[in-house]
Scaffold this motif. Structure first.
Motif, mmCIF file in Angstrom:
data_model
loop_
_atom_site.group_PDB
_atom_site.id
_atom_site.type_symbol
_atom_site.label_atom_id
_atom_site.label_comp_id
_atom_site.label_asym_id
_atom_site.label_seq_id
_atom_site.Cartn_x
_atom_site.Cartn_y
_atom_site.Cartn_z
ATOM 1 N N GLN A 8 23.789 -3.239 -4.560
ATOM 2 C CA GLN A 8 23.978 -2.490 -5.812
ATOM 3 C C GLN A 8 23.415 -3.339 -6.949
ATOM 4 N N GLU A 21 24.921 -7.053 -6.467
ATOM 5 C CA GLU A 21 26.129 -7.174 -5.652
ATOM 6 C C GLU A 21 25.821 -6.626 -4.267
ATOM 7 N N SER A 27 31.450 0.582 10.568
ATOM 8 C CA SER A 27 32.070 1.813 11.047
ATOM 9 C C SER A 27 32.159 1.747 12.554
ATOM 10 N N LEU A 84 21.129 1.355 0.807
ATOM 11 C CA LEU A 84 21.194 0.723 2.112
ATOM 12 C C LEU A 84 20.124 -0.358 2.207
ATOM 13 N N LYS A 95 20.686 -2.220 8.566
ATOM 14 C CA LYS A 95 21.778 -1.785 9.427
ATOM 15 C C LYS A 95 21.548 -2.250 10.857
ATOM 16 N N TYR A 145 24.777 -3.079 2.116
ATOM 17 C CA TYR A 145 24.332 -2.285 0.986
ATOM 18 C C TYR A 145 24.145 -3.210 -0.209
ATOM 19 N N LEU A 182 33.236 4.687 7.013
ATOM 20 C CA LEU A 182 32.607 3.411 6.701
ATOM 21 C C LEU A 182 33.587 2.594 5.867
ATOM 22 N N VAL A 183 33.877 1.381 6.323
ATOM 23 C CA VAL A 183 34.806 0.498 5.621
ATOM 24 C C VAL A 183 34.013 -0.633 4.983
ATOM 25 N N PHE A 184 34.246 -0.869 3.695
ATOM 26 C CA PHE A 184 33.473 -1.848 2.937
ATOM 27 C C PHE A 184 34.255 -3.133 2.707
ATOM 28 N N GLY A 185 33.503 -4.236 2.606
ATOM 29 C CA GLY A 185 34.068 -5.468 2.102
ATOM 30 C C GLY A 185 34.167 -5.402 0.589
ATOM 31 N N ALA A 186 34.742 -6.450 0.006
ATOM 32 C CA ALA A 186 34.974 -6.476 -1.439
ATOM 33 C C ALA A 186 33.711 -6.759 -2.235
ATOM 34 N N PHE A 190 26.443 -2.606 8.449
ATOM 35 C CA PHE A 190 25.536 -2.286 7.355
ATOM 36 C C PHE A 190 25.662 -3.329 6.240
ATOM 37 N N GLY A 247 23.080 2.702 -8.400
ATOM 38 C CA GLY A 247 23.913 3.119 -7.287
ATOM 39 C C GLY A 247 23.723 2.235 -6.063
ATOM 40 N N LEU A 248 24.484 2.510 -5.024
ATOM 41 C CA LEU A 248 24.407 1.764 -3.770
ATOM 42 C C LEU A 248 23.169 2.151 -2.985
ATOM 43 N N PHE A 272 27.255 -5.560 -0.478
ATOM 44 C CA PHE A 272 28.437 -5.105 0.238
ATOM 45 C C PHE A 272 28.146 -5.021 1.727
#
Lengths: 112, 113
Positions: free
Chosen positions: B38, B88, B94, B46, B49, B36, B101-105, B34, B43-44, B90
């Motif tokens: 911001q 930004e 997953s 999508l 994907k 995302y 769901l694991v995000f990058g920095a 994914f 807010g974030l 992201f």
């Protein structure tokens, strides 16, 4: 509802107080997630609920943090004895079968 | 478990120039990927994907990303950026086994006129 709703949108609390953050997921979404976003940083996973399974609490940073979810509806994230490092935006997301996560607008928590 | 690396923390670019935001992931299982976005004080959302099928996925506002399994990458590209793309971005992954769901920095894209 149409989207993920979080309340309050902003919360200022004194150090040492307990706070409770609420998340209303999209109706029918079985999965619910809590993330934390500190200023200038990425998203940090906190906890994950999937249906009636035991929640994945592996991201909770300390025992001051806890979360509950009633069935497939509302979830509350509780932070006890808040510390200044708890200041962040707390984001909730829900999804159906892990495909396409919808995020709420977040709760901005400031601990003074 | 999964992890995500976004190689650039900030990417400055002039309006109408092309841009690529890099994302690499690691996982022991097959993944969903994914991006995302911001926007400032929002807010974030999508952006796009990859779940299965065509490895090239597109968003409605001109971004595209290509899943490259051999390079474990999912870079985001746009041929011509606008001021309004300043935000930004992201990257997230997953596992197909349905875990978190694991995000990058994150990468801050700054579009200059």
């Amino acid at each position: 509802g149409a989207g993920v709703s979080q309340s309050p949108s902003n919360k200022v609390t004194e150090k040492g107080k307990d706070v409770e953050l609420r998340c209303d997921p999209i109706s029918g979404h079985t999965a619910l997630y809590w993330y934390r976003q500190r200023l200038g940083q990425g998203l940090e996973f906190l906890i994950y609920f999937q249906g009636n399974s035991a929640p994945d609490k592996s991201g909770l940073p300390s025992d001051r943090f806890s979360a509950e979810r009633t069935g497939e509806s509302v979830s509350t994230l509780t932070i006890q004895r808040t510390q200044q490092e708890d200041s962040a935006v707390y984001l909730c997301a829900s999804s159906a079968q892990g495909l396409g996560y919808t995020f709420g607008s977040g709760t901005r928590l400031t601990v003074v | 478990a999964q992890s995500v690396t976004q190689l650039d923390s900030q990417v400055p670019v002039f309006e109408e120039a092309p841009v690529e935001l890099r994302c690499n992931y690691s996982s022991s299982v097959s993944v969903y990927l994914f991006w995302y976005v911001q926007y400032p004080n929002q807010g974030l959302q999508l952006l796009l994907k990859y779940l299965s099928g065509s490895t090239l996925v597109e968003s409605i506002n001109g971004f595209e990303a290509e899943f490259n399994k051999s390079q474990t990458s999912f870079h985001l590209r746009k041929p011509s950026v606008h001021i309004s793309d300043t935000a930004e971005y992201f990257c997230a992954v997953s596992g197909k086994n349905g875990n978190k769901l694991v995000f990058g920095a994150g990468t801050i894209l700054r579009v200059k006129s």
